[in-house]
Design a protein around this motif. Structure first.
Motif, PDB file in Angstrom:
ATOM      1  N   ASN A  65      -0.234   0.952 -10.083  1.00 38.59           N
ATOM      2  CA  ASN A  65      -0.966   0.607 -11.306  1.00 38.59           C
ATOM      3  C   ASN A  65      -0.171  -0.561 -12.181  1.00 38.59           C
ATOM      4  O   ASN A  65      -1.137  -1.437 -12.544  1.00 38.59           O
ATOM      5  CB  ASN A  65      -1.468   1.720 -12.212  1.00 38.59           C
ATOM      6  CG  ASN A  65      -2.363   2.708 -11.636  1.00 38.59           C
ATOM      7  OD1 ASN A  65      -3.206   2.152 -10.736  1.00 38.59           O
ATOM      8  ND2 ASN A  65      -2.358   3.818 -11.848  1.00 38.59           N
ATOM      9  N   PHE A  66       0.827  -0.510 -12.473  1.00 41.13           N
ATOM     10  CA  PHE A  66       1.654  -1.629 -12.996  1.00 41.13           C
ATOM     11  C   PHE A  66       1.469  -2.856 -12.261  1.00 41.13           C
ATOM     12  O   PHE A  66       1.499  -4.009 -12.794  1.00 41.13           O
ATOM     13  CB  PHE A  66       3.176  -1.090 -13.662  1.00 41.13           C
ATOM     14  CG  PHE A  66       3.038  -0.815 -15.016  1.00 41.13           C
ATOM     15  CD1 PHE A  66       3.372  -1.744 -16.016  1.00 41.13           C
ATOM     16  CD2 PHE A  66       2.646   0.670 -15.306  1.00 41.13           C
ATOM     17  CE1 PHE A  66       3.336  -1.182 -17.296  1.00 41.13           C
ATOM     18  CE2 PHE A  66       2.737   0.945 -16.659  1.00 41.13           C
ATOM     19  CZ  PHE A  66       3.061   0.141 -17.692  1.00 41.13           C
ATOM     20  N   THR A  67       1.696  -2.559 -10.854  1.00 40.89           N
ATOM     21  CA  THR A  67       1.763  -3.613  -9.931  1.00 40.89           C
ATOM     22  C   THR A  67       0.384  -4.566 -10.091  1.00 40.89           C
ATOM     23  O   THR A  67       0.222  -5.903 -10.295  1.00 40.89           O
ATOM     24  CB  THR A  67       2.165  -3.390  -8.640  1.00 40.89           C
ATOM     25  OG1 THR A  67       3.219  -2.876  -8.626  1.00 40.89           O
ATOM     26  CG2 THR A  67       2.050  -4.680  -7.633  1.00 40.89           C
ATOM     27  N   SER A  68      -0.696  -3.811 -10.133  1.00 36.48           N
ATOM     28  CA  SER A  68      -2.026  -4.168 -10.477  1.00 36.48           C
ATOM     29  C   SER A  68      -1.966  -4.827 -11.615  1.00 36.48           C
ATOM     30  O   SER A  68      -2.779  -5.833 -11.617  1.00 36.48           O
ATOM     31  CB  SER A  68      -2.882  -3.357 -10.088  1.00 36.48           C
ATOM     32  OG  SER A  68      -4.293  -3.515 -10.234  1.00 36.48           O
ATOM     33  N   LEU A  69      -1.840  -4.047 -12.636  1.00 36.16           N
ATOM     34  CA  LEU A  69      -2.053  -4.699 -14.057  1.00 36.16           C
ATOM     35  C   LEU A  69      -1.255  -5.971 -14.494  1.00 36.16           C
ATOM     36  O   LEU A  69      -1.846  -7.018 -14.855  1.00 36.16           O
ATOM     37  CB  LEU A  69      -1.547  -3.495 -14.965  1.00 36.16           C
ATOM     38  CG  LEU A  69      -1.577  -3.992 -16.513  1.00 36.16           C
ATOM     39  CD1 LEU A  69      -3.277  -4.032 -16.695  1.00 36.16           C
ATOM     40  CD2 LEU A  69      -1.253  -2.971 -17.158  1.00 36.16           C
ATOM     41  N   SER A  70      -0.163  -6.352 -13.710  1.00 39.31           N
ATOM     42  CA  SER A  70       0.761  -7.440 -13.639  1.00 39.31           C
ATOM     43  C   SER A  70       0.182  -8.580 -13.115  1.00 39.31           C
ATOM     44  O   SER A  70      -0.031  -9.598 -13.604  1.00 39.31           O
ATOM     45  CB  SER A  70       1.884  -6.881 -13.047  1.00 39.31           C
ATOM     46  OG  SER A  70       2.983  -8.196 -13.206  1.00 39.31           O
ATOM     47  N   GLY A  71      -0.555  -8.172 -12.005  1.00 37.56           N
ATOM     48  CA  GLY A  71      -1.226  -9.353 -11.287  1.00 37.56           C
ATOM     49  C   GLY A  71      -2.504  -9.825 -12.017  1.00 37.56           C
ATOM     50  O   GLY A  71      -2.782 -10.801 -12.173  1.00 37.56           O
ATOM     51  N   ILE A  85      -3.267   3.062 -18.153  1.00 32.66           N
ATOM     52  CA  ILE A  85      -2.312   2.099 -18.431  1.00 32.66           C
ATOM     53  C   ILE A  85      -2.765   1.189 -19.644  1.00 32.66           C
ATOM     54  O   ILE A  85      -1.983   0.739 -20.330  1.00 32.66           O
ATOM     55  CB  ILE A  85      -2.004   1.353 -17.210  1.00 32.66           C
ATOM     56  CG1 ILE A  85      -1.398   2.353 -15.935  1.00 32.66           C
ATOM     57  CG2 ILE A  85      -0.849   0.326 -17.470  1.00 32.66           C
ATOM     58  CD1 ILE A  85      -0.075   3.073 -16.472  1.00 32.66           C
ATOM     59  N   ALA A  86      -3.828   0.834 -19.225  1.00 33.96           N
ATOM     60  CA  ALA A  86      -4.426  -0.253 -20.289  1.00 33.96           C
ATOM     61  C   ALA A  86      -4.467   0.605 -21.682  1.00 33.96           C
ATOM     62  O   ALA A  86      -4.263  -0.110 -22.687  1.00 33.96           O
ATOM     63  CB  ALA A  86      -6.078  -0.833 -19.865  1.00 33.96           C
ATOM     64  N   ILE A 100       3.278  17.087  -9.418  1.00 33.78           N
ATOM     65  CA  ILE A 100       2.306  16.403  -8.336  1.00 33.78           C
ATOM     66  C   ILE A 100       3.027  15.161  -7.602  1.00 33.78           C
ATOM     67  O   ILE A 100       3.745  14.346  -8.402  1.00 33.78           O
ATOM     68  CB  ILE A 100       1.008  15.595  -9.201  1.00 33.78           C
ATOM     69  CG1 ILE A 100       0.226  16.865 -10.075  1.00 33.78           C
ATOM     70  CG2 ILE A 100       0.025  14.975  -8.429  1.00 33.78           C
ATOM     71  CD1 ILE A 100      -0.508  16.106 -10.935  1.00 33.78           C
ATOM     72  N   ILE A 101       3.004  15.067  -6.407  1.00 30.60           N
ATOM     73  CA  ILE A 101       3.740  14.201  -5.642  1.00 30.60           C
ATOM     74  C   ILE A 101       3.205  13.119  -5.701  1.00 30.60           C
ATOM     75  O   ILE A 101       1.711  12.796  -5.733  1.00 30.60           O
ATOM     76  CB  ILE A 101       3.694  14.841  -4.126  1.00 30.60           C
ATOM     77  CG1 ILE A 101       4.499  16.067  -4.021  1.00 30.60           C
ATOM     78  CG2 ILE A 101       4.354  13.573  -3.280  1.00 30.60           C
ATOM     79  CD1 ILE A 101       4.445  16.847  -2.704  1.00 30.60           C
ATOM     80  N   GLY A 102       3.911  11.761  -5.899  1.00 29.14           N
ATOM     81  CA  GLY A 102       3.485  10.451  -5.889  1.00 29.14           C
ATOM     82  C   GLY A 102       3.006   9.949  -7.144  1.00 29.14           C
ATOM     83  O   GLY A 102       2.594   8.683  -7.260  1.00 29.14           O
ATOM     84  N   VAL A 103       3.333  10.464  -8.381  1.00 35.23           N
ATOM     85  CA  VAL A 103       2.988   9.949  -9.537  1.00 35.23           C
ATOM     86  C   VAL A 103       3.461   8.832  -9.924  1.00 35.23           C
ATOM     87  O   VAL A 103       3.168   7.926 -10.259  1.00 35.23           O
ATOM     88  CB  VAL A 103       2.880  11.143 -10.829  1.00 35.23           C
ATOM     89  CG1 VAL A 103       2.933  10.664 -12.234  1.00 35.23           C
ATOM     90  CG2 VAL A 103       2.023  12.246 -10.525  1.00 35.23           C
ATOM     91  N   PRO A 104       5.035   8.642  -9.748  1.00 30.91           N
ATOM     92  CA  PRO A 104       5.862   7.576  -9.964  1.00 30.91           C
ATOM     93  C   PRO A 104       5.347   6.428  -9.132  1.00 30.91           C
ATOM     94  O   PRO A 104       4.991   5.456  -9.749  1.00 30.91           O
ATOM     95  CB  PRO A 104       7.263   7.985  -9.544  1.00 30.91           C
ATOM     96  CG  PRO A 104       7.319   9.438  -9.822  1.00 30.91           C
ATOM     97  CD  PRO A 104       6.098   9.864  -9.473  1.00 30.91           C
ATOM     98  N   ALA A 105       4.807   6.612  -7.909  1.00 33.34           N
ATOM     99  CA  ALA A 105       4.297   5.415  -7.000  1.00 33.34           C
ATOM    100  C   ALA A 105       3.079   5.271  -7.506  1.00 33.34           C
ATOM    101  O   ALA A 105       2.714   4.035  -7.520  1.00 33.34           O
ATOM    102  CB  ALA A 105       4.317   6.058  -5.547  1.00 33.34           C
ATOM    103  N   LEU A 106       2.207   6.037  -8.000  1.00 33.17           N
ATOM    104  CA  LEU A 106       0.995   5.578  -8.598  1.00 33.17           C
ATOM    105  C   LEU A 106       0.940   4.839  -9.871  1.00 33.17           C
ATOM    106  O   LEU A 106       0.325   3.975 -10.090  1.00 33.17           O
ATOM    107  CB  LEU A 106       0.054   6.941  -8.973  1.00 33.17           C
ATOM    108  CG  LEU A 106      -1.183   6.629  -9.381  1.00 33.17           C
ATOM    109  CD1 LEU A 106      -2.242   5.938  -8.378  1.00 33.17           C
ATOM    110  CD2 LEU A 106      -1.934   7.968  -9.706  1.00 33.17           C
ATOM    111  N   VAL A 107       2.090   5.277 -10.534  1.00 32.87           N
ATOM    112  CA  VAL A 107       2.296   4.412 -11.927  1.00 32.87           C
ATOM    113  C   VAL A 107       2.668   3.125 -11.486  1.00 32.87           C
ATOM    114  O   VAL A 107       2.350   1.909 -11.998  1.00 32.87           O
ATOM    115  CB  VAL A 107       3.327   5.218 -12.839  1.00 32.87           C
ATOM    116  CG1 VAL A 107       3.529   4.323 -14.063  1.00 32.87           C
ATOM    117  CG2 VAL A 107       2.698   6.406 -13.202  1.00 32.87           C
ATOM    118  N   HIS A 108       3.625   2.943 -10.547  1.00 36.55           N
ATOM    119  CA  HIS A 108       4.340   1.876 -10.100  1.00 36.55           C
ATOM    120  C   HIS A 108       3.039   0.884  -9.697  1.00 36.55           C
ATOM    121  O   HIS A 108       2.997  -0.374  -9.861  1.00 36.55           O
ATOM    122  CB  HIS A 108       5.320   2.014  -9.178  1.00 36.55           C
ATOM    123  CG  HIS A 108       5.941   0.820  -8.703  1.00 36.55           C
ATOM    124  ND1 HIS A 108       5.367   0.073  -7.640  1.00 36.55           N
ATOM    125  CD2 HIS A 108       6.992   0.196  -8.898  1.00 36.55           C
ATOM    126  CE1 HIS A 108       6.122  -1.109  -7.422  1.00 36.55           C
ATOM    127  NE2 HIS A 108       7.239  -1.196  -8.210  1.00 36.55           N
TER     128      HIS A 108
END
Length: 160
Positions: free
Chosen positions: A109-115, A6-7, A99-107
């Motif tokens: 990671n963006f939540t973490s990056l936002s924080g 993401i970074a 691959i199951i869960g990729v959108p949740a993983l991206v979400h």
């Protein structure tokens, strides 16, 4: 996808941060700044003292440095906006990955990056806000934080 991925999207593909870069920054930038800060605090009187002493003890960032740091943060904003728009534009492809869960993983990671971004921006604002001469930096930093938060929120909403 992890935070590093993401970074790299946010700051651009030409920017690669290595463990060596981090060690170098800690050794050559953070450690000396902390040492300098401890020296300033140690020299501050136990009682009384002047406003200038208090400013130098609490704000190791000069007005020019504050402006420069804010400008560097602001140069990253177009890449953040582009990365956000690209992720939203490619949402269907992300969702359709086998691959199951990729959108949740991206979400996530963006939540973490936002924080993390909020923490970094808040620390910068707190640092420059102490120095009366730097109060002109604070509105720009708060505006930048709001714009970045909005970008991250749009990606997180799209991937819910």
């Amino acid at each position: 996808m992890n935070i590093s991925s993401i970074a790299s999207l946010v700051v651009g593909p030409s920017t690669q941060v290595t463990a060596s870069d981090i060690k170098n920054d800690i050794t050559n930038k953070i450690a000396p700044a902390l040492s300098n800060f401890l020296t300033i605090i140690g020299a501050f009187p136990i009682s009384s003292g002047s406003l200038d002493q208090a400013r130098s003890a609490t704000s190791p960032v000069s007005d020019n440095d504050g402006q420069d740091i804010l400008a560097l943060f602001q140069t990253m904003l177009p890449n953040i906006k582009k990365a956000s728009a690209d992720i939203i534009r490619h949402k269907n492809a992300i969702v359709e990955l086998p691959i199951i869960g990729v959108p949740a993983l991206v979400h996530q990671n963006f939540t973490s990056l936002s924080g993390t971004t909020d923490t970094l921006t808040a620390a910068f604002i707190a640092c420059v806000q102490i120095n009366v001469e730097q109060l002109n930096v604070v509105p720009g930093a708060k505006q930048l934080q709001s714009e970045i938060d909005a970008e991250f929120a749009s990606v997180m909403a799209a991937l819910k």
